[in-house]
Design an enzyme around this catalytic site. Structure first.
Site, mmCIF file in Angstrom:
data_model
loop_
_atom_site.group_PDB
_atom_site.id
_atom_site.type_symbol
_atom_site.label_atom_id
_atom_site.label_comp_id
_atom_site.label_asym_id
_atom_site.label_seq_id
_atom_site.Cartn_x
_atom_site.Cartn_y
_atom_site.Cartn_z
ATOM 1 N N GLY A 189 -5.541 6.246 1.260
ATOM 2 C CA GLY A 189 -6.946 5.933 1.093
ATOM 3 C C GLY A 189 -7.788 6.526 2.213
ATOM 4 N N ILE A 224 2.132 -2.992 -2.792
ATOM 5 C CA ILE A 224 2.027 -4.294 -2.137
ATOM 6 C C ILE A 224 2.032 -5.463 -3.126
ATOM 7 C CG2 ILE A 224 0.864 -3.344 -0.124
ATOM 8 C CD1 ILE A 224 -1.745 -4.599 -1.167
ATOM 9 N N THR A 263 -14.300 -6.709 3.152
ATOM 10 C CA THR A 263 -15.527 -6.050 2.712
ATOM 11 C C THR A 263 -16.754 -6.942 2.829
ATOM 12 O OG1 THR A 263 -16.612 -5.120 0.735
ATOM 13 C CG2 THR A 263 -14.974 -6.801 0.362
ATOM 14 N N TYR A 276 -14.670 -7.835 -7.774
ATOM 15 C CA TYR A 276 -14.105 -7.150 -6.612
ATOM 16 C C TYR A 276 -14.260 -8.012 -5.362
ATOM 17 C CZ TYR A 276 -14.115 -4.106 -2.515
ATOM 18 O OH TYR A 276 -13.887 -3.578 -1.265
ATOM 19 N N LYS A 333 -11.278 -9.834 -3.031
ATOM 20 C CA LYS A 333 -11.119 -9.595 -1.588
ATOM 21 C C LYS A 333 -11.233 -10.903 -0.798
ATOM 22 C CE LYS A 333 -10.674 -6.239 0.356
ATOM 23 N NZ LYS A 333 -9.419 -5.584 0.824
#
Length: 307
Positions: A28, A58, A122, A146, A150
């Site tokens: 990434g 993961i 984030t 999203y 997170k």
């Protein structure tokens, strides 16, 4: 990138005297920038093992277990994440599998092997309905899948293992992978009329600066565990961010600001996620670049790659 079967920059005969850092998600943006900056640890007693998602998924507990058993790392940097904000609305299970279950797997084996966990989160964990820079004490309230995934990952780590450093960052950009700057770079070079939202406010963050911060944390003895906010300095809208890219190519006349209502997306976005970075600044004495400073550097790299 080195295979997981090799340590970076050291011979096999020296491995026993070195502490190991395992990086998850090495392909990434952040993972690639970490690879570019391994020289920052050249004089330290560390070796780094970079793993990508093909080598360590993961979401697969057994794969995570094997990498920890093999290297027994002193640190694990979890840069692996599901980051497709809009797509997460239709792939919620996948987003939570990576961002929550994956984080849980990582934290579980960090605890088992006494590994210090450095996890990347984030600004999208916040609702973004204020105009005051956000501190680490602000209660998260994600407005999309999203962000919710997170935040779930953050909570899982906190519940499993206290020896964690969670770094929340925002609007990550670099010369690698897909990101907003690279999209704007393409549009600016093609001299296309482009409309960009001007009422969502945050701070772009160069992944290279985040990578340097992480290595500073590792080299800092007894760095306090907990959650920290990090971005570049300054404030911007997505339009402001795009403007700097278009200005680089002298095509800013092709850029037009629009309100969020004029550009509906599957995922709702927070309107204000500027970070208060006082906490991280109190722990580390270093200069944080303004978000505009790194844009020409990255654009120069991208321009050369096209020629």
């Amino acid at each position: 990138m080195e295979s997981i079967n090799n340590y970076l920059g050291v011979s096999t005969s020296r491995l026993s005297s070195k502490k190991t850092i395992v990086v998850l998600g090495a392909n990434g943006q952040l993972g690639r920038c970490l690879q570019d900056r391994t020289f920052l640890l050249a004089s330290s007693n560390y070796t780094i093992v970079f793993t990508n998602s093909a080598e360590v998924d993961i979401t697969d507990e057994q794969q995570v277990k094997r990498i920890f058993e093999k290297y027994q790392p002193a640190y694990c940097i979890n840069a692996a994440a599901y980051t497709a904000v809009d797509k997460a609305e239709e792939e919620k299970e996948k987003a939570f599998a990576v961002n929550e279950s994956g984080a849980k797997n990582m934290a579980t084996y960090c605890k088992k092997f006494h590994t210090i966990c450095i996890h990347i989160s984030t600004d999208f964990v916040f609702k973004g309905n204020t105009c005051i820079p956000l501190t680490e004490d602000e209660v998260p309230a994600p407005v999309n899948s999203y962000g919710a995934s997170k935040y779930a990952g953050e909570k899982a780590i906190q519940q499993i293992y206290p020896k964690h450093i969670i770094l929340r960052t925002s609007w990550l950009f670099s010369e690698y992978r897909s990101n907003f700057l690279k999209t704007m770079n393409l549009l600016a070079r093609e001299k296309k009329v482009t409309k960009v939202v001007s009422d969502q406010i945050g701070t772009p963050t160069y992944a290279g600066d985040l990578a340097e911060l992480i290595f500073k944390i590792i080299e800092t003895e007894k760095f306090p565990f907990g959650i920290y906010h990090f971005s570049n300095e300054g404030v911007a809208s997505w339009y402001d961010f795009a403007y700097e890219v278009f200005k680089f190519y002298k095509t800013e006349k092709n850029l037009q600001p629009i309100p969020s209502e004029a550009y509906p997306t599957p995922a709702k976005r927070p309107h204000f996620t500027v970070f208060n970075k006082r906490k991280i600044k109190q722990q580390l004495q270093f200069s944080i670049a303004h978000w505009r400073e790194n844009i020409p550097h990255v654009l120069e790299i991208l321009s050369k790659a096209k020629t």
